[in-house]
Design a protein around this motif. Structure first.
Motif, PDB file in Angstrom:
ATOM      1  N   VAL A 136       0.863  -1.173   0.000  1.00 20.44           N
ATOM      2  CA  VAL A 136       0.000   0.000   0.000  1.00 20.44           C
ATOM      3  C   VAL A 136       0.902   1.226   0.000  1.00 20.44           C
ATOM      4  O   VAL A 136       1.976   1.212   0.611  1.00 20.44           O
ATOM      5  N   ASP A 137       0.459   2.290  -0.687  1.00 18.88           N
ATOM      6  CA  ASP A 137       1.281   3.495  -0.766  1.00 18.88           C
ATOM      7  C   ASP A 137       1.347   4.206   0.585  1.00 18.88           C
ATOM      8  O   ASP A 137       0.373   4.234   1.336  1.00 18.88           O
ATOM      9  N   GLU A 138       2.499   4.810   0.841  1.00 12.31           N
ATOM     10  CA  GLU A 138       2.735   5.504   2.115  1.00 12.31           C
ATOM     11  C   GLU A 138       1.682   6.583   2.391  1.00 12.31           C
ATOM     12  O   GLU A 138       1.355   6.868   3.538  1.00 12.31           O
ATOM     13  N   ASP A 139       1.204   7.207   1.321  1.00 15.60           N
ATOM     14  CA  ASP A 139       0.236   8.304   1.501  1.00 15.60           C
ATOM     15  C   ASP A 139      -1.209   7.813   1.517  1.00 15.60           C
ATOM     16  O   ASP A 139      -2.135   8.603   1.454  1.00 15.60           O
ATOM     17  N   ASN A 140      -1.379   6.487   1.552  1.00 14.06           N
ATOM     18  CA  ASN A 140      -2.733   5.943   1.481  1.00 14.06           C
ATOM     19  C   ASN A 140      -3.023   4.996   2.648  1.00 14.06           C
ATOM     20  O   ASN A 140      -3.467   3.867   2.463  1.00 14.06           O
ATOM     21  N   VAL A 141      -2.770   5.500   3.856  1.00  9.11           N
ATOM     22  CA  VAL A 141      -2.958   4.694   5.055  1.00  9.11           C
ATOM     23  C   VAL A 141      -4.429   4.266   5.183  1.00  9.11           C
ATOM     24  O   VAL A 141      -4.740   3.179   5.664  1.00  9.11           O
ATOM     25  N   LYS A 142      -5.302   5.141   4.684  1.00  7.21           N
ATOM     26  CA  LYS A 142      -6.733   4.833   4.693  1.00  7.21           C
ATOM     27  C   LYS A 142      -7.023   3.493   3.988  1.00  7.21           C
ATOM     28  O   LYS A 142      -7.823   2.699   4.446  1.00  7.21           O
ATOM     29  N   GLU A 143      -6.322   3.252   2.877  1.00  8.79           N
ATOM     30  CA  GLU A 143      -6.504   2.020   2.112  1.00  8.79           C
ATOM     31  C   GLU A 143      -6.038   0.804   2.939  1.00  8.79           C
ATOM     32  O   GLU A 143      -6.676  -0.252   2.921  1.00  8.79           O
ATOM     33  N   LEU A 144      -4.952   0.968   3.661  1.00  4.83           N
ATOM     34  CA  LEU A 144      -4.465  -0.121   4.518  1.00  4.83           C
ATOM     35  C   LEU A 144      -5.532  -0.483   5.551  1.00  4.83           C
ATOM     36  O   LEU A 144      -5.850  -1.658   5.758  1.00  4.83           O
ATOM     37  N   VAL A 145      -6.100   0.535   6.173  1.00  4.76           N
ATOM     38  CA  VAL A 145      -7.118   0.292   7.197  1.00  4.76           C
ATOM     39  C   VAL A 145      -8.335  -0.391   6.573  1.00  4.76           C
ATOM     40  O   VAL A 145      -8.903  -1.324   7.146  1.00  4.76           O
ATOM     41  N   ARG A 146      -8.706   0.042   5.356  1.00  2.03           N
ATOM     42  CA  ARG A 146      -9.832  -0.588   4.673  1.00  2.03           C
ATOM     43  C   ARG A 146      -9.554  -2.073   4.414  1.00  2.03           C
ATOM     44  O   ARG A 146     -10.395  -2.938   4.673  1.00  2.03           O
ATOM     45  N   LEU A 147      -8.349  -2.365   3.921  1.00  2.72           N
ATOM     46  CA  LEU A 147      -7.991  -3.768   3.648  1.00  2.72           C
ATOM     47  C   LEU A 147      -8.021  -4.611   4.915  1.00  2.72           C
ATOM     48  O   LEU A 147      -8.515  -5.742   4.918  1.00  2.72           O
ATOM     49  N   LEU A 148      -7.490  -4.045   5.984  1.00  2.00           N
ATOM     50  CA  LEU A 148      -7.446  -4.804   7.244  1.00  2.00           C
ATOM     51  C   LEU A 148      -8.850  -5.074   7.759  1.00  2.00           C
ATOM     52  O   LEU A 148      -9.140  -6.133   8.301  1.00  2.00           O
ATOM     53  N   GLN A 149      -9.721  -4.087   7.538  1.00  2.00           N
ATOM     54  CA  GLN A 149     -11.074  -4.225   8.038  1.00  2.00           C
ATOM     55  C   GLN A 149     -11.923  -5.137   7.147  1.00  2.00           C
ATOM     56  O   GLN A 149     -12.577  -6.048   7.617  1.00  2.00           O
ATOM     57  N   GLU A 150     -11.877  -4.898   5.844  1.00  2.00           N
ATOM     58  CA  GLU A 150     -12.814  -5.570   4.945  1.00  2.00           C
ATOM     59  C   GLU A 150     -12.273  -6.883   4.388  1.00  2.00           C
ATOM     60  O   GLU A 150     -13.008  -7.846   4.233  1.00  2.00           O
ATOM     61  N   GLU A 151     -10.982  -6.901   4.050  1.00  2.00           N
ATOM     62  CA  GLU A 151     -10.421  -8.100   3.426  1.00  2.00           C
ATOM     63  C   GLU A 151      -9.899  -9.076   4.484  1.00  2.00           C
ATOM     64  O   GLU A 151     -10.246 -10.246   4.502  1.00  2.00           O
ATOM     65  N   ALA A 152      -9.062  -8.541   5.403  1.00  2.00           N
ATOM     66  CA  ALA A 152      -8.456  -9.425   6.415  1.00  2.00           C
ATOM     67  C   ALA A 152      -9.402  -9.639   7.593  1.00  2.00           C
ATOM     68  O   ALA A 152      -9.190 -10.551   8.389  1.00  2.00           O
ATOM     69  N   LYS A 153     -10.407  -8.820   7.717  1.00  2.00           N
ATOM     70  CA  LYS A 153     -11.346  -8.868   8.845  1.00  2.00           C
ATOM     71  C   LYS A 153     -10.598  -8.934  10.172  1.00  2.00           C
ATOM     72  O   LYS A 153     -10.907  -9.729  11.062  1.00  2.00           O
ATOM     73  N   ALA A 154      -9.588  -8.058  10.263  1.00  2.00           N
ATOM     74  CA  ALA A 154      -8.722  -8.098  11.441  1.00  2.00           C
ATOM     75  C   ALA A 154      -9.271  -7.265  12.590  1.00  2.00           C
ATOM     76  O   ALA A 154      -8.860  -7.426  13.726  1.00  2.00           O
ATOM     77  N   PHE A 155     -10.153  -6.325  12.295  1.00  2.00           N
ATOM     78  CA  PHE A 155     -10.867  -5.623  13.383  1.00  2.00           C
ATOM     79  C   PHE A 155     -12.170  -5.008  12.879  1.00  2.00           C
ATOM     80  O   PHE A 155     -12.491  -5.088  11.718  1.00  2.00           O
ATOM     81  N   ILE A 198      -2.353 -12.285  10.755  1.00  2.00           N
ATOM     82  CA  ILE A 198      -2.066 -11.260   9.749  1.00  2.00           C
ATOM     83  C   ILE A 198      -0.869 -10.433  10.230  1.00  2.00           C
ATOM     84  O   ILE A 198      -0.837  -9.995  11.390  1.00  2.00           O
ATOM     85  N   ILE A 199       0.095 -10.219   9.329  1.00  2.00           N
ATOM     86  CA  ILE A 199       1.253  -9.388   9.669  1.00  2.00           C
ATOM     87  C   ILE A 199       1.264  -8.159   8.759  1.00  2.00           C
ATOM     88  O   ILE A 199       1.117  -8.276   7.539  1.00  2.00           O
ATOM     89  N   VAL A 200       1.391  -6.989   9.372  1.00  2.00           N
ATOM     90  CA  VAL A 200       1.503  -5.738   8.628  1.00  2.00           C
ATOM     91  C   VAL A 200       2.891  -5.162   8.893  1.00  2.00           C
ATOM     92  O   VAL A 200       3.303  -5.063  10.053  1.00  2.00           O
TER      93      VAL A 200
END
Lengths: 245, 322
Positions: free
Chosen positions: A226-245, B282-284
Motif C-alpha cells: 500500500v502506498d505511504e500516503d494511502n494509510v486509509k486504504e491499509l485500514v480498509r484492507l485490514l477491516q474488509e479483506e483481512a477482517k482483522a478488526f 495477519i502481519i503488517v
C-alpha cells in the motif's frame, strides 16, 4: 553449591531448515552447531555466580554423539569446570531426561534453558526433576545465591515473582537470567582443551514418542503493498479483506 | 477414562486460553468417544467454573486450596496426576504457557505417558496417535507419534477455535491428595504490571524496532496501542539497548506470540524475530527499506516512514471506531 548446566547442541539460529530421507530427518549437511541460546544464558549466569564466590563447581552435560563435543568444549571455554557427554543419539525428551538422571542427582542446582531452538520441546528439565523427585521452577529470569540460599525471579503472566526454593532444584531459565551470553576469551579456549570431558555410556530407557515426518510451511502469498500516503486504504484492507478488526 | 484438562485461573477468572483448551479437549474426546473433565486449582466461583461447561466440559474437579497459590511445580504436578488417575484419563491437556510447560513434563513422567508440547491441531490419527507441532521455532512442522497409552499434550495458544456447546458441567470438589511436605516454594514478592494489555493475551500487537531511533520516540506507538486495545512489543535490539523493557521483546529468544494482527514498525525482520511472530494470523509491516525481509513474511506492507504512517493510522482507526 554445585551446579549442573544442561547443554543442548542445536543448529545455528540462522540455519536454513531442510529435510532428507523423505522428510523423515533433518538435513544436517553444512549446519553450524551452537550451544542452545537459553542454555548459553544459563551457563553465563552460572559462571557469574561462581565468580561472585557462591559456587564450587560448574559441570556441563549433553546427551549426544561425538559431533557435540565442540559445543561442550565451547561451554568449557566459557567457564565450566568439567563436561560430561552421554554417548547416544537423543531419541525423545523422556529418553534424554532418563540419561541425565544418572548424573544429575549429585548436584544442588540444575540449570536448563526453557526450550531448545530445534525441537522446541520445553520438556527435559521438568521430566528430569520428576525422575529425581527434585522440585523445579520454570520461567526463571533471575538467580542469586544469598548466604548459601537460592533466590530466584520467575516470570508469571504480566509480571514477576521473587521466590525462594529449597535445593536440590531444577531451574528452567529464560531470557533475563543473564544479559548477554559470554563469549569465550582466548585464555578460556586454551584452558578448555585441558579440562576433563567424560564420556559415559547410555542407560536403557524407553522412548515414548517418535517423529513420523516433517513438513515445511506452505509458501506465503506475496505481501500486498500500500502506498505511504494511502494509510486509509491499509485500514480498509485490514477491516474488509483481512477482517482483522 | 475421560480427557483431563488442567487450566489455571487469573485472580479467579478464566481466559480465552482456558476455553480454547476445553474446546480442543472436547473435539478430541469426540474422536475418542469419551468426555472432558477439567481440573481447576485455586479459588474460583461456581459461576465462573460453569463457563467451562459451555465449551464441552462434563465435569469440573475443583481444588479450592490456597497452598497451590505458590505455584509449587512439584505439588501442582502431583495434584494433576492424582486427578488424572482418579478419572482414569487417557489424555491430559495443558496450555503451552509458562505454567503448562512447567507442569506437563512432570505429569507425563508420573503417568508414564508420552508427551508432545505446543501442538497446533487435533491429531491426524488417534490410532496410531499422531499430532502436529511447530519445530525449529516455526520454520517447520513435525508430525509426532505418541507410543504410550496416556497422551500428554500442551496446546499452542490461538491455534484452536472456540466451540460452544449446550453442555452443562457438574462441579465436584476434589481432594488433590498433596501433603504439606511436598510444597517447597516460597513467594516473597509479586510485581504485576496493571492496566496494560498482556502481550500473550493480546488479539492485536503493535511492535517497534530500531527504526524508532531511540527510547524517546515511542509515544506514537503507545497511542496507537491505546486506540486499538493492543499489546506493545519490540524487537531484540530495542530491548538490548534498553529503549524498552525485555518483557516486550518478541522473537526466538523472547516471547513467542500468536495474535490475530501483528504490526511491525521499523523492524527489518531477521529470521530470529520472525520465529517469535510467524504464528500471527495477519502481519503488517512498515519499513523504509523496500528490501527488508519483513516484507516476505508480511501480508500487508507500506514502504515508508513510520513517524508519518503511525499517526495517520491512529487517526484512521479513531475514525472507524467512532
Amino acid at each position: 553449591m554445585k551446579i549442573l548446566v544442561l547443554i543442548s547442541n542445536v543448529p545455528d539460529t540462522t540455519t536454513k531448515i531442510r529435510f532428507v530421507d523423505n522428510n523423515k530427518a533433518f538435513d544436517t549437511s553444512g549446519v553450524q552447531w551452537i550451544i542452545n541460546p537459553w542454555d548459553e544464558l544459563a551457563l553465563t549466569r552460572a559462571v557469574e555466580l561462581k565468580e561472585a564466590g557462591g559456587v564450587e563447581t560448574i559441570t556441563v552435560a549433553n546427551v549426544g554423539e561425538s559431533i557435540t563435543e565442540p559445543t561442550l568444549r565451547k561451554a568449557l571455554a566459557v567457564g565450566a569446570d568439567d563436561a560430561i557427554r552421554i554417548d547416544t543419539t537423543p531419541k525423545d525428551a523422556f529418553y534424554v531426561a532418563s540419561q541425565l538422571a544418572q548424573i544429575a542427582k549429585d548436584f544442588d542446582v540444575i540449570m536448563v534453558g526453557i526450550e531448545a531452538s530445534d525441537y522446541n520441546g520445553s520438556a527435559v528439565g521438568g521430566m528430569l526433576a520428576e525422575l529425581l523427585n527434585f522440585n523445579s521452577v520454570s520461567a526463571v529470569s533471575g538467580m542469586n545465591i544469598e548466604n548459601g540460599q537460592l533466590s530466584l525471579t520467575r516470570e508469571i503472566d504480566g509480571g514477576q515473582q521473587k521466590i525462594s526454593v529449597k535445593t536440590p532444584v531444577v531451574t528452567i531459565v529464560q531470557k533475563g537470567i543473564a544479559i548477554d551470553p559470554r563469549i569465550p576469551a582466548m585464555r578460556g579456549i586454551m584452558m578448555a582443551r585441558k579440562k576433563p570431558l567424560t564420556v559415559l555410556p547410555a542407560v536403557e530407557a524407553g522412548e515414548k514418542t517418535s517423529y513420523v515426518n516433517f513438513e515445511l510451511p506452505p509458501p506465503k502469498a506475496a505481501c500486498k503493498m500500500v502506498d505511504e500516503d494511502n494509510v486509509k486504504e491499509l485500514v480498509r484492507l485490514l477491516q474488509e479483506e483481512a477482517k482483522a478488526f | 477414562m475421560s480427557i483431563l484438562v488442567y487450566t489455571e485461573n487469573w485472580d479467579g477468572k478464566f481466559k480465552k486460553l482456558s476455553f480454547e483448551l476445553v474446546s480442543y479437549a472436547k473435539a478430541l474426546a469426540n474422536e475418542l468417544s469419551t468426555t472432558v473433565t477439567v481440573l481447576s486449582i485455586g479459588k474460583v466461583a461456581d459461576e465462573e467454573l460453569k463457563k467451562l461447561g459451555n465449551y464441552g466440559a462434563s465435569k469440573i474437579l475443583n481444588v479450592a486450596d490456597a497452598r497451590f497459590d505458590s505455584l509449587d511445580n512439584k505439588a501442582l504436578a502431583l495434584a494433576v496426576a492424582n486427578a488424572a488417575k482418579s478419572e482414569g484419563s487417557k489424555a491430559v491437556v495443558f496450555a503451552h504457557n509458562n505454567l503448562g510447560k512447567a507442569i506437563a513434563p512432570r505429569v507425563s513422567v508420573k503417568l508414564k505417558g508420552g508427551m508432545v508440547t505446543g501442538v497446533t491441531a487435533l491429531p491426524e490419527n488417534v490410532d496410531p496417535f499422531v499430532v502436529k507441532k511447530k519445530v525449529f521455532t516455526g520454520k517447520a512442522f513435525a508430525n509426532i507419534q505418541i507410543h504410550a497409552d496416556i497422551k500428554i499434550l500442551t496446546l499452542a495458544q490461538n491455534s484452536f477455535e472456540l466451540i460452544e456447546t449446550d453442555n452443562k458441567a457438574v462441579i465436584e470438589s476434589f481432594d488433590a491428595g498433596v501433603s504439606d511436605d511436598v510444597f517447597s516454594t516460597t513467594v516473597n514478592e509479586t510485581n504485576k504490571v496493571t492496566g496494560k494489555v498482556l502481550l500473550t493475551d493480546a488479539e492485536i500487537v503493535v511492535s517497534g524496532g530500531r527504526g524508532f531511533k531511540g527510547p524517546e520516540n515511542w509515544g506514537i506507538l503507545e497511542e496507537l496501542a491505546d486506540v486499538l486495545g493492543a499489546g506493545m512489543a519490540c524487537s531484540r535490539p530495542v530491548s538490548d539497548e534498553g529503549w524498552r523493557g525485555h518483557e516486550e521483546h518478541v522473537g526466538q529468544t523472547g516471547k513467542i506470540i500468536a495474535p490475530n494482527l501483528y504490526f511491525a514498525f521499523g523492524i527489518s525482520g531477521a529470521i530470529q524475530h520472525l520465529g517469535g511472530v510467524n504464528s500471527s494470523k495477519i502481519i503488517v509491516a512498515v519499513n523504509k527499506d523496500a528490501e527488508a525481509p519483513i516484507f516476505e513474511a508480511a501480508d500487508y506492507g507500506i514502504v515508508g516512514d513510520l513517524f508519518k504512517v503511525i499517526p495517520q493510522l491512529t487517526e484512521e482507526i479513531k475514525t472507524i471506531k467512532s
